[in-house]
Design an enzyme around this catalytic site. Structure first.
Site: not given
Length: 485
Positions: A252-254
């Site tokens: 994910s972007k995190r």
């Protein structure tokens, strides 16, 4: 058929490595077939799209060398390549879909749909407004209800031959009628993406597995667009495997590994990063991991992509990058490391002639030891720093220099080097080996470690004797004396 593929990112955040993997496979597919790689910006999300994100995506594509044949900064026969500038095309397509009966206006609120479908097998819109009478439409509009245009999914099933996954079939009873635009008239991705693909004559759509469920909706829309004369063909689809992170969860972007620009900032080579991303679903050979982009283009076949999820392994990414570093000449590594040396304050901009000469002398001793371009700054910083600003790594100093054995080794090195002639790596080696290894009886690792930290500031540095030669007699002796006092 001339192959035409596209990369269509949304400028709504930091570029993701999954986006780059998708761009790479599209680029390689186009180059392999002598086709066209179209770069299109899907910026219909007005609230989240930013110029900063757009600039980052373009800079990243340029850095990676994924050159596009049509798109921003290049132009092309199907301009503009920004969706925000193609509103008239979407409005025309939507009007024709409504007039032709392929779409209809829905007046339901989200709360009404939720209440009606509570406990239903098929979640989502239930087609309530599919066949409203003229009187019912008039009544809803009299109430001032906004009408959201929805596409009328056909009955039966939709099948396509996926380029990665083989034959896939969706029963349309499980694919609800979907919105094409907001009530305000602003078009949604579900409309603009196929309309643009049709207008730009896209022949193959290679995209992430997360978009697989939207494919039957788009194929149905293509059929309608073809009947209306808006599209000539339905592109072939290939859905690329997920890129997974830790714990077998989708990256994910995190996740820190997801930020593509960070790899440039950390000194990865573009060819090293692309090589690794290519391995997330594809291989040039069963026994080979390192290859050039030219070799990938020559060998790439979309049908060889593995549909199973691919796990992002940062250690392997580092190893692939290091392998590409070993393929570069010293001169090339010097040129590529220079911007990082300036960024980190090791060198001034412009570089002085004296510093340029020193850099060219020092880099051959560093090139084989660094795995990322940023490591050159840590390795070479001791040569260019002002003496007043020179410091030792605190941990290395405590472990190697501030002990009794460390102080004794530094003292012996200082005494031996004061009379060293000539000041060359060979003479320095002889002097230190005699004083520390032969006379003190120390093992080389124990003998030279404190000296290395004293003159370079850290345990990891270019070869010690060459470092002392490059640093010069006065600065070398000064640093040894400083740790003794």
């Amino acid at each position: 058929m001339t192959v035409r593929v596209r990369m269509a990112p949304s400028p709504t955040g930091s570029p993701h490595v999954g986006m780059i993997r998708t761009a790479l496979f599209n680029w390689a597919f186009a180059r392999h077939h002598g086709g066209t790689f179209v770069f299109r910006i899907e910026d219909t999300d007005k609230e989240r799209s930013t110029q900063e994100s757009l600039d980052a995506i373009i800079d990243l594509m340029r850095w990676l060398g994924l050159d596009w044949d049509e798109g921003p900064e290049v132009g092309g026969p199907y301009a503009p390549y920004f969706q925000s500038e193609r509103g008239d095309r979407y409005a025309d397509a939507l009007a024709r879909l409504l007039d032709g009966g392929y779409a209809y206006r829905c007046y339901c609120t989200a709360e009404e749909v939720k209440e009606r479908t509570k406990g239903a097998k098929v979640q989502g819109y239930d087609g309530h407004c599919r066949d409203l009478s003229a009187d019912q439409v008039a009544a809803f509009e009299a109430e001032g209800r906004p009408g959201v245009p929805r596409f009328r999914m056909p009955e039966g099933s939709i099948t396509w031959q996926d380029l990665v996954r083989g034959e896939i079939t969706f029963e349309t009873q499980f694919v609800p009628d979907y919105a094409l635009a907001r009530a305000s008239g602003d078009p949604l991705y579900t409309l603009v993406n196929p309309v643009d693909d049709a207008a730009m004559r896209i022949t193959h759509v290679l995209r992430g597995e997360d978009l697989l469920s939207s494919t039957p909706r788009q194929i149905a829309l293509y059929d309608a667009l073809k009947e209306l004369g808006i599209a000539e063909q339905t592109p072939e689809f290939g859905h690329l495997p997920y890129v997974m992170g830790e714990g077998n969860k989708k990256l994910s972007k995190r996740d820190p590994e997801a930020h593509a620009l960070a790899y440039r900032d950390q000194g990865y080579l573009p060819e090293g990063l692309l090589n690794y991303l290519a391995l997330l679903g594809w291989a040039i050979a069963a026994d080979r991991d390192v290859f050039s982009m030219e070799e990938m283009v020559a060998a790439f076949d979309i049908r060889d992509v593995n549909p199973n999820p691919a796990r992002f392994d940062l250690k392997k990414c580092d190893a692939i990058n290091a392998a590409h570093m070993r393929l570069l000449s010293v001169e090339e590594i010097t040129n590529r490391a220079l911007p990082y040396l300036k960024r980190d304050g090791v060198l001034t901009d412009p570089v002085s002639p004296a510093d340029q000469q020193l850099l060219e002398l020092a880099m051959p001793f560093v090139a084989e030891r660094i795995n990322k371009l940023t490591e050159a700054s840590a390795m070479l910083g001791f040569l260019f720093v002002e003496e007043a600003d020179f410091t030792l790594d605190a941990e290395d100093r405590a472990k190697l220099v501030e002990t009794d054995d460390g102080q004794a080794a530094v003292q012996a090195a200082y005494d031996a080097l004061r009379s060293c002639e000539p000041w060359s790596a060979a003479a320095i080696s002889d002097a230190l080996t005699t004083a520390l290894v032969e006379e003190m009886g120390l093992k080389p690792r124990v003998a030279f470690g404190p000296v290395r930290v004293a003159v370079t500031g850290r345990r990891v540095s270019p070869p010690l004797f060459e470092s002392l030669e490059l640093l010069g007699r006065q600065r070398s002796l000064g640093r040894l004396l400083a740790v003794l006092s």
